[in-house]
Write a protein that holds these residues in place. Structure first.
Motif, PDB file in Angstrom:
ATOM      1  N   TRP A 104     -18.773  -9.280  37.692  1.00 46.61           N
ATOM      2  CA  TRP A 104     -19.131 -10.592  37.424  1.00 46.61           C
ATOM      3  C   TRP A 104     -20.515 -10.975  37.597  1.00 46.61           C
ATOM      4  CZ3 TRP A 104     -21.710 -15.096  39.246  1.00 46.61           C
ATOM      5  CH2 TRP A 104     -22.347 -15.656  40.901  1.00 46.61           C
ATOM      6  N   GLY A 105     -21.300 -11.933  35.794  1.00 43.90           N
ATOM      7  CA  GLY A 105     -22.171 -11.988  35.584  1.00 43.90           C
ATOM      8  C   GLY A 105     -22.084 -13.208  35.206  1.00 43.90           C
ATOM      9  N   TYR A 106     -23.432 -14.163  35.488  1.00 43.13           N
ATOM     10  CA  TYR A 106     -23.836 -15.383  34.421  1.00 43.13           C
ATOM     11  C   TYR A 106     -24.901 -15.715  34.303  1.00 43.13           C
ATOM     12  CZ  TYR A 106     -24.487 -20.669  34.332  1.00 43.13           C
ATOM     13  OH  TYR A 106     -24.459 -21.808  34.419  1.00 43.13           O
ATOM     14  N   PHE A 107     -25.188 -16.257  32.912  1.00 46.77           N
ATOM     15  CA  PHE A 107     -25.872 -16.601  32.122  1.00 46.77           C
ATOM     16  C   PHE A 107     -26.538 -17.905  31.522  1.00 46.77           C
ATOM     17  CE2 PHE A 107     -23.693 -12.899  30.625  1.00 46.77           C
ATOM     18  CZ  PHE A 107     -24.682 -11.961  30.698  1.00 46.77           C
ATOM     19  N   TRP A 108     -27.226 -18.466  32.274  1.00 49.54           N
ATOM     20  CA  TRP A 108     -28.045 -19.703  32.176  1.00 49.54           C
ATOM     21  C   TRP A 108     -29.232 -20.131  31.311  1.00 49.54           C
ATOM     22  CZ3 TRP A 108     -31.840 -21.755  36.342  1.00 49.54           C
ATOM     23  CH2 TRP A 108     -31.844 -23.394  36.726  1.00 49.54           C
ATOM     24  N   PRO A 109     -28.878 -20.469  30.315  1.00 48.70           N
ATOM     25  CA  PRO A 109     -30.118 -21.018  29.185  1.00 48.70           C
ATOM     26  C   PRO A 109     -31.243 -21.790  29.879  1.00 48.70           C
ATOM     27  CG  PRO A 109     -28.401 -22.689  28.780  1.00 48.70           C
ATOM     28  CD  PRO A 109     -27.924 -21.353  30.063  1.00 48.70           C
ATOM     29  N   LEU A 110     -32.608 -21.332  29.767  1.00 53.18           N
ATOM     30  CA  LEU A 110     -33.568 -22.188  30.378  1.00 53.18           C
ATOM     31  C   LEU A 110     -33.833 -23.301  29.322  1.00 53.18           C
ATOM     32  CD1 LEU A 110     -35.277 -19.872  32.668  1.00 53.18           C
ATOM     33  CD2 LEU A 110     -33.519 -21.878  33.839  1.00 53.18           C
ATOM     34  N   SER A 111     -33.748 -21.908  28.046  1.00 51.90           N
ATOM     35  CA  SER A 111     -35.007 -23.137  26.380  1.00 51.90           C
ATOM     36  C   SER A 111     -34.146 -22.536  25.515  1.00 51.90           C
ATOM     37  CB  SER A 111     -36.286 -22.953  26.695  1.00 51.90           C
ATOM     38  OG  SER A 111     -36.801 -21.621  26.398  1.00 51.90           O
ATOM     39  N   ALA A 112     -35.026 -22.845  24.186  1.00 51.94           N
ATOM     40  CA  ALA A 112     -34.262 -21.856  23.483  1.00 51.94           C
ATOM     41  C   ALA A 112     -34.459 -20.369  23.394  1.00 51.94           C
ATOM     42  CB  ALA A 112     -34.276 -22.705  21.720  1.00 51.94           C
ATOM     43  N   GLN A 113     -35.546 -19.975  23.812  1.00 54.73           N
ATOM     44  CA  GLN A 113     -35.839 -18.419  24.158  1.00 54.73           C
ATOM     45  C   GLN A 113     -35.791 -17.422  25.180  1.00 54.73           C
ATOM     46  OE1 GLN A 113     -38.226 -21.226  22.798  1.00 54.73           O
ATOM     47  NE2 GLN A 113     -37.261 -20.844  20.298  1.00 54.73           N
ATOM     48  N   SER A 114     -35.376 -18.497  25.950  1.00 54.68           N
ATOM     49  CA  SER A 114     -35.215 -18.188  27.259  1.00 54.68           C
ATOM     50  C   SER A 114     -33.939 -18.288  27.807  1.00 54.68           C
ATOM     51  CB  SER A 114     -36.439 -18.344  28.676  1.00 54.68           C
ATOM     52  OG  SER A 114     -36.172 -19.614  28.938  1.00 54.68           O
ATOM     53  N   THR A 115     -33.540 -17.494  28.902  1.00 56.00           N
ATOM     54  CA  THR A 115     -32.182 -16.996  29.416  1.00 56.00           C
ATOM     55  C   THR A 115     -32.273 -16.513  30.755  1.00 56.00           C
ATOM     56  OG1 THR A 115     -31.337 -16.861  27.616  1.00 56.00           O
ATOM     57  CG2 THR A 115     -29.907 -16.554  29.192  1.00 56.00           C
ATOM     58  N   LEU A 116     -31.405 -16.578  31.781  1.00 50.59           N
ATOM     59  CA  LEU A 116     -31.910 -16.031  33.222  1.00 50.59           C
ATOM     60  C   LEU A 116     -30.580 -15.573  33.846  1.00 50.59           C
ATOM     61  CD1 LEU A 116     -33.528 -16.128  35.736  1.00 50.59           C
ATOM     62  CD2 LEU A 116     -32.381 -17.761  36.874  1.00 50.59           C
ATOM     63  N   ALA A 117     -30.148 -14.348  33.534  1.00 50.63           N
ATOM     64  CA  ALA A 117     -29.156 -13.810  33.942  1.00 50.63           C
ATOM     65  C   ALA A 117     -28.606 -12.815  35.061  1.00 50.63           C
ATOM     66  CB  ALA A 117     -28.826 -12.035  32.645  1.00 50.63           C
ATOM     67  N   PHE A 118     -27.473 -13.517  35.512  1.00 49.61           N
ATOM     68  CA  PHE A 118     -27.357 -13.058  37.159  1.00 49.61           C
ATOM     69  C   PHE A 118     -26.165 -11.648  37.074  1.00 49.61           C
ATOM     70  CE2 PHE A 118     -24.894 -13.134  40.722  1.00 49.61           C
ATOM     71  CZ  PHE A 118     -26.310 -12.833  42.012  1.00 49.61           C
ATOM     72  N   HIS A 119     -26.161 -10.257  38.224  1.00 50.47           N
ATOM     73  CA  HIS A 119     -24.934 -10.140  37.605  1.00 50.47           C
ATOM     74  C   HIS A 119     -24.832  -9.667  39.409  1.00 50.47           C
ATOM     75  CE1 HIS A 119     -23.595  -5.569  37.976  1.00 50.47           C
ATOM     76  NE2 HIS A 119     -22.378  -6.387  37.420  1.00 50.47           N
ATOM     77  N   ASN A 120     -23.453  -9.095  39.774  1.00 48.21           N
ATOM     78  CA  ASN A 120     -23.120  -9.308  40.997  1.00 48.21           C
ATOM     79  C   ASN A 120     -22.002  -8.079  40.879  1.00 48.21           C
ATOM     80  OD1 ASN A 120     -20.856  -9.697  42.891  1.00 48.21           O
ATOM     81  ND2 ASN A 120     -22.758  -8.888  43.878  1.00 48.21           N
ATOM     82  N   PHE A 121     -21.718  -6.702  41.677  1.00 45.80           N
ATOM     83  CA  PHE A 121     -20.900  -5.946  41.341  1.00 45.80           C
ATOM     84  C   PHE A 121     -20.508  -5.050  43.397  1.00 45.80           C
ATOM     85  CE2 PHE A 121     -18.510  -1.242  42.330  1.00 45.80           C
ATOM     86  CZ  PHE A 121     -17.932  -1.616  41.208  1.00 45.80           C
ATOM     87  N   SER A 122     -19.151  -5.478  43.340  1.00 49.18           N
ATOM     88  CA  SER A 122     -18.695  -5.399  44.805  1.00 49.18           C
ATOM     89  C   SER A 122     -17.673  -4.410  44.598  1.00 49.18           C
ATOM     90  CB  SER A 122     -18.452  -6.861  45.546  1.00 49.18           C
ATOM     91  OG  SER A 122     -19.589  -7.128  45.862  1.00 49.18           O
ATOM     92  N   GLY A 123     -17.780  -3.282  45.499  1.00 44.29           N
ATOM     93  CA  GLY A 123     -16.575  -2.754  45.232  1.00 44.29           C
ATOM     94  C   GLY A 123     -16.388  -1.861  46.968  1.00 44.29           C
ATOM     95  N   LEU A 124     -15.172  -1.552  47.267  1.00 46.98           N
ATOM     96  CA  LEU A 124     -14.257  -1.166  48.322  1.00 46.98           C
ATOM     97  C   LEU A 124     -13.738   0.145  47.878  1.00 46.98           C
ATOM     98  CD1 LEU A 124     -14.019  -1.121  51.718  1.00 46.98           C
ATOM     99  CD2 LEU A 124     -11.971  -2.337  50.846  1.00 46.98           C
TER     100      LEU A 124
END
Length: 212
Positions: A104-124
Motif C-alpha cells: 500500500w501507498g499514500y500520497f500527501w500534497p504539501l504544496s502545488a509543487q511538493s508531495t510526501l509519498a509513503f509506501h509499505n510492503f508486508s509479506g509472509l
C-alpha cells in the motif's frame, strides 16, 4: 490470459541462482466499486527448472490466488494525492505453500509543487519445512525497487519494507526526490531492532517521459 517463458535470477545466501520458468495464468476481475475497488482471482500453472545447480530439482507450482485492489489516485504518472492498497492471498494446490502480502501507498500534497509519498510492503510465505526447492519463491529485499543502494538483495520467508519520499516538481517533466528506504527479510527470527534493518537514503532526479 497470459503465458511466459522466462529466466529468473534470485540471490540465495548471497549466491546467484537462476531458473527457467514456463507458465500460464488466467485472471478474472470483478469491480466492486467502479474505478476504485476490484476483486480478482488468478489460476496459475508454472514449471520451474533450476539451472546448473545440484541444490534444487525441477518442480511445478500450481496455485490459485485472490486479490483485493483499491485506489483513488487520479494519475499514476505523478500522483499528488490519494492512496492505494493491494491485499493478496495465494495458495498452491500441489504443495503446502501459501503467500500473503499487503502492498500500500499514500500520497500527501504539501504544496502545488511538493508531495510526501509513503509506501509499505508486508509479506509472509509459508511452506513445508521439509521442502527446500521453493527457496526460489522467497521474498527479496534490496535494489532499485525496494532499498536503493543495497545489493545483492536478502531473501526470506517474511518481508517488511518502508519507503518515504519527499518529491518536489522543478517543472512539468523534472522532479527532485529525497528518500529513505528501510526494510528486511526474516525467516524464523523476529528481530525488530533498528540495527537489524537495511537502510538506504539519498537524493534523486526523475525525468518524466511521454511513456512513463
Amino acid at each position: 490470459l497470459d503465458s511466459w517463458l522466462a529466466e529468473k535470477s534470485s540471490y540465495l545466501n548471497s549466491t546467484l541462482e537462476k531458473s527457467n520458468r514456463l507458465g500460464a495464468n488466467i485472471i478474472l476481475g470483478f469491480p466492486l466499486i467502479k474505478n476504485k475497488l476490484t476483486l480478482s482471482t488468478q489460476l496459475k500453472k508454472e514449471y520451474v527448472m533450476p539451472q546448473n545447480t545440484a541444490e534444487f530439482s525441477n518442480y511445478d507450482l500450481n496455485s490459485v490466488s485472490f486479490t483485493l485492489n483499491y485506489q483513488d489516485i487520479t494519475s499514476w504518472f505523478n500522483p499528488k494525492k490519494g492512496t492505494y492498497w493491494q491485499l493478496s492471498y495465494e495458495k498452491a494446490t500441489n504443495i503446502n505453500l501459501t503467500r500473503t502480502f499487503l502492498n500500500w501507498g499514500y500520497f500527501w500534497p504539501l504544496s502545488a509543487q511538493s508531495t510526501l509519498a509513503f509506501h509499505n510492503f508486508s509479506g509472509l510465505l509459508t511452506l513445508d519445512t521439509n521442502t527446500n526447492i521453493f527457496d526460489f519463491e522467497d521474498f527479496e529485499i534490496g535494489g532499485t525497487n525496494s532499498i536503493r543502494g543495497y545489493f545483492p538483495p536478502d531473501t526470506g520467508k517474511k518481508k517488511l519494507l518502508f519507503n518515504l519520499e519527499y518529491r518536489y516538481d522543478l517543472n512539468a517533466v523534472w522532479q527532485s526526490v529525497l528518500f529513505i528506504d528501510i526494510g528486511k527479510t526474516f525467516n524464523n527470527e523476529l528481530d525488530f531492532t533498528l540495527s537489524s534493518f537495511r537502510i538506504g537514503k539519498g537524493v534523486g532526479i526523475r525525468y518524466f517521459t511521454p511513456i512513463g
